[in-house]
Design a protein around this motif. Sequence first.
Motif, short mmCIF file in Angstrom:
data_model
loop_
_atom_site.label_atom_id
_atom_site.label_comp_id
_atom_site.label_asym_id
_atom_site.label_seq_id
_atom_site.Cartn_x
_atom_site.Cartn_y
_atom_site.Cartn_z
N THR A 239 0.84 -1.19 0.00
CA THR A 239 0.00 0.00 0.00
C THR A 239 0.88 1.25 0.00
O THR A 239 2.05 1.21 0.39
CB THR A 239 -0.92 0.05 1.23
N GLY A 240 0.28 2.37 -0.44
CA GLY A 240 0.94 3.66 -0.35
C GLY A 240 2.00 3.91 -1.41
O GLY A 240 2.40 3.00 -2.14
N GLN A 241 2.44 5.17 -1.45
CA GLN A 241 3.51 5.57 -2.35
C GLN A 241 4.46 6.50 -1.62
O GLN A 241 4.15 7.05 -0.58
CB GLN A 241 2.94 6.25 -3.60
N GLY A 242 5.65 6.67 -2.20
CA GLY A 242 6.63 7.55 -1.58
C GLY A 242 7.08 7.02 -0.23
O GLY A 242 7.27 5.82 -0.04
N GLU A 243 7.22 7.91 0.74
CA GLU A 243 7.66 7.52 2.08
C GLU A 243 6.65 6.64 2.79
O GLU A 243 7.01 5.93 3.74
CB GLU A 243 7.95 8.77 2.91
N LYS A 244 5.40 6.68 2.36
CA LYS A 244 4.36 5.89 3.01
C LYS A 244 4.20 4.50 2.39
O LYS A 244 3.37 3.71 2.84
CB LYS A 244 3.03 6.63 2.95
N SER A 245 4.97 4.23 1.36
CA SER A 245 4.87 2.93 0.70
C SER A 245 5.36 1.81 1.61
O SER A 245 6.36 1.95 2.32
CB SER A 245 5.69 2.93 -0.59
N THR A 246 4.68 0.69 1.57
CA THR A 246 5.10 -0.49 2.33
C THR A 246 5.86 -1.48 1.45
O THR A 246 6.01 -2.65 1.81
CB THR A 246 3.87 -1.20 2.96
N ALA A 247 6.36 -1.01 0.31
CA ALA A 247 7.02 -1.91 -0.65
C ALA A 247 8.21 -2.64 -0.03
O ALA A 247 8.40 -3.83 -0.27
CB ALA A 247 7.46 -1.12 -1.88
N TRP A 248 9.02 -1.93 0.75
CA TRP A 248 10.22 -2.57 1.31
C TRP A 248 9.84 -3.69 2.27
O TRP A 248 10.41 -4.79 2.22
CB TRP A 248 11.06 -1.51 2.02
N GLU A 249 8.86 -3.44 3.12
CA GLU A 249 8.41 -4.45 4.08
C GLU A 249 7.78 -5.65 3.37
O GLU A 249 8.04 -6.81 3.71
CB GLU A 249 7.41 -3.86 5.07
N MET A 250 6.95 -5.37 2.36
CA MET A 250 6.26 -6.44 1.66
C MET A 250 7.20 -7.22 0.75
O MET A 250 6.95 -8.39 0.45
CB MET A 250 5.07 -5.88 0.88
N ALA A 251 8.27 -6.59 0.31
CA ALA A 251 9.27 -7.32 -0.48
C ALA A 251 9.90 -8.42 0.37
O ALA A 251 10.20 -9.51 -0.12
CB ALA A 251 10.34 -6.36 -0.99
N GLU A 252 10.08 -8.15 1.66
CA GLU A 252 10.59 -9.18 2.58
C GLU A 252 9.62 -10.36 2.64
O GLU A 252 10.04 -11.53 2.60
CB GLU A 252 10.78 -8.57 3.97
N ARG A 253 8.33 -10.06 2.68
CA ARG A 253 7.33 -11.12 2.73
C ARG A 253 7.32 -11.93 1.43
O ARG A 253 7.09 -13.15 1.45
CB ARG A 253 5.95 -10.51 2.99
N PHE A 254 7.57 -11.25 0.31
CA PHE A 254 7.59 -11.95 -0.97
C PHE A 254 8.60 -13.09 -0.96
O PHE A 254 8.35 -14.17 -1.51
CB PHE A 254 7.94 -10.94 -2.08
N PHE A 255 9.73 -12.87 -0.31
CA PHE A 255 10.80 -13.87 -0.33
C PHE A 255 10.69 -14.89 0.81
O PHE A 255 11.57 -15.73 0.97
CB PHE A 255 12.17 -13.17 -0.29
N GLU A 256 9.61 -14.82 1.57
CA GLU A 256 9.39 -15.81 2.62
C GLU A 256 8.73 -17.09 2.10
O GLU A 256 8.63 -18.08 2.81
CB GLU A 256 8.52 -15.20 3.73
N THR A 257 8.27 -17.05 0.84
CA THR A 257 7.59 -18.21 0.27
C THR A 257 8.55 -19.39 0.10
O THR A 257 9.72 -19.20 -0.28
CB THR A 257 6.96 -17.85 -1.08
N PRO A 258 8.11 -20.61 0.38
CA PRO A 258 9.01 -21.77 0.23
C PRO A 258 9.28 -22.10 -1.23
O PRO A 258 10.28 -22.73 -1.54
CB PRO A 258 8.23 -22.90 0.92
#
Length: 358
Positions: A239-258
């Motif tokens: 969600t969000g864009q710029g400083e409010k974007s959660t992209a960095w946090e969600m990118a971590e979740r993307f790589f948690e998949t087995p």
Amino acid sequence: MKKYERIAQWVRDEIAAGNLHPGDKLPSENELTQQFQVSRNAVRQAIDLLNSEGITETMKGIGTFCRSKSVNGEGSRNIGFVCFFTDSYIFPRIIKGCSQVLYKEGYQLMLNQSEYDLEREREILETLRDKKVEGIIIEPVFSGKGKSNMDLLLSINEQGIPIFLMDNQYPLPRFSSITMDDRKAGYEAAKYLWEMGHREIGIFYQKDYLTKMRRREGALEFLSEQGVSPEEILQVGLTGQGEKSTAWEMAERFFETPRMPTAVICTNDEEALKLIGRASEKGIRVPEDLSVISFDNSEMAQMEQISLTSFEHPGAYIGHLAAKLLLEQISNPELGIITNSVIEPRLIRRKSVRKLYK
């Protein structure tokens, strides 16, 4: 006469002689420094003076332009411009294309950034309404459902102020607009990866912005045609864009998949870079281990060390056309014409997608 006054007077003389017109861009700071053999500070003082007199207007990252003062009885000659950010990513390209058209017609562009914040956008629109601008060009904050500022825009429009949307739309075609065919672009992104041999394809997308949701929908449509169900696809929403974007946090979740996909569709270049950054931390190489395709063909995508395969976003053309069509609405309010222009996607192929087999 002081050095900066000499530069300012030269600009005034060039305008009086007809060599500089509304909308024309002044020589760059470097060019003026060389032309008058003065320091940068003298050039900046001259520009500040001309701006204060209303003779020129400086747009950060773009340049300084001649402007024409409004004439009594002809309206404010101001056009409100509202986008998420004014000085980063693809937005300077849009602003440049828009300003080149408007300034030549004697209009000034009032730049505003909503920072993808609905309440901030509303405050900006209320201010523009109160300042009685002659038109508004806006990239609206809208997720495709839920709250929006469409009600306020309709109210402003009913007061005789034309509205033009760019890059995003509301469900009903109440305003003229120019957008990419984002659903088709998403479809083409998935198709390209499939043609490159990828069968395990993930999607990293912004779930609270309609434009990016359409890109996701297009990708899912193509994969469905290949017999791949949504449940089989790794999808991670941010969600969000710029400083409010959660992209960095969600990118971590993307790589948690087995089970890691061999390729991923990111719904814009900024998100793609966040994902690539997380991948690098984990020793995952692009494109050797993970192919990445994205949208907007921003300057960061074009950097050699990134070399991101991305769909073109013709920002200058979008700004140019938006301004041109808005001026037509201002000149012919009685026609009430609504035009919805859609731009076909064009993929720029670089090095971030690997072919798995021939």
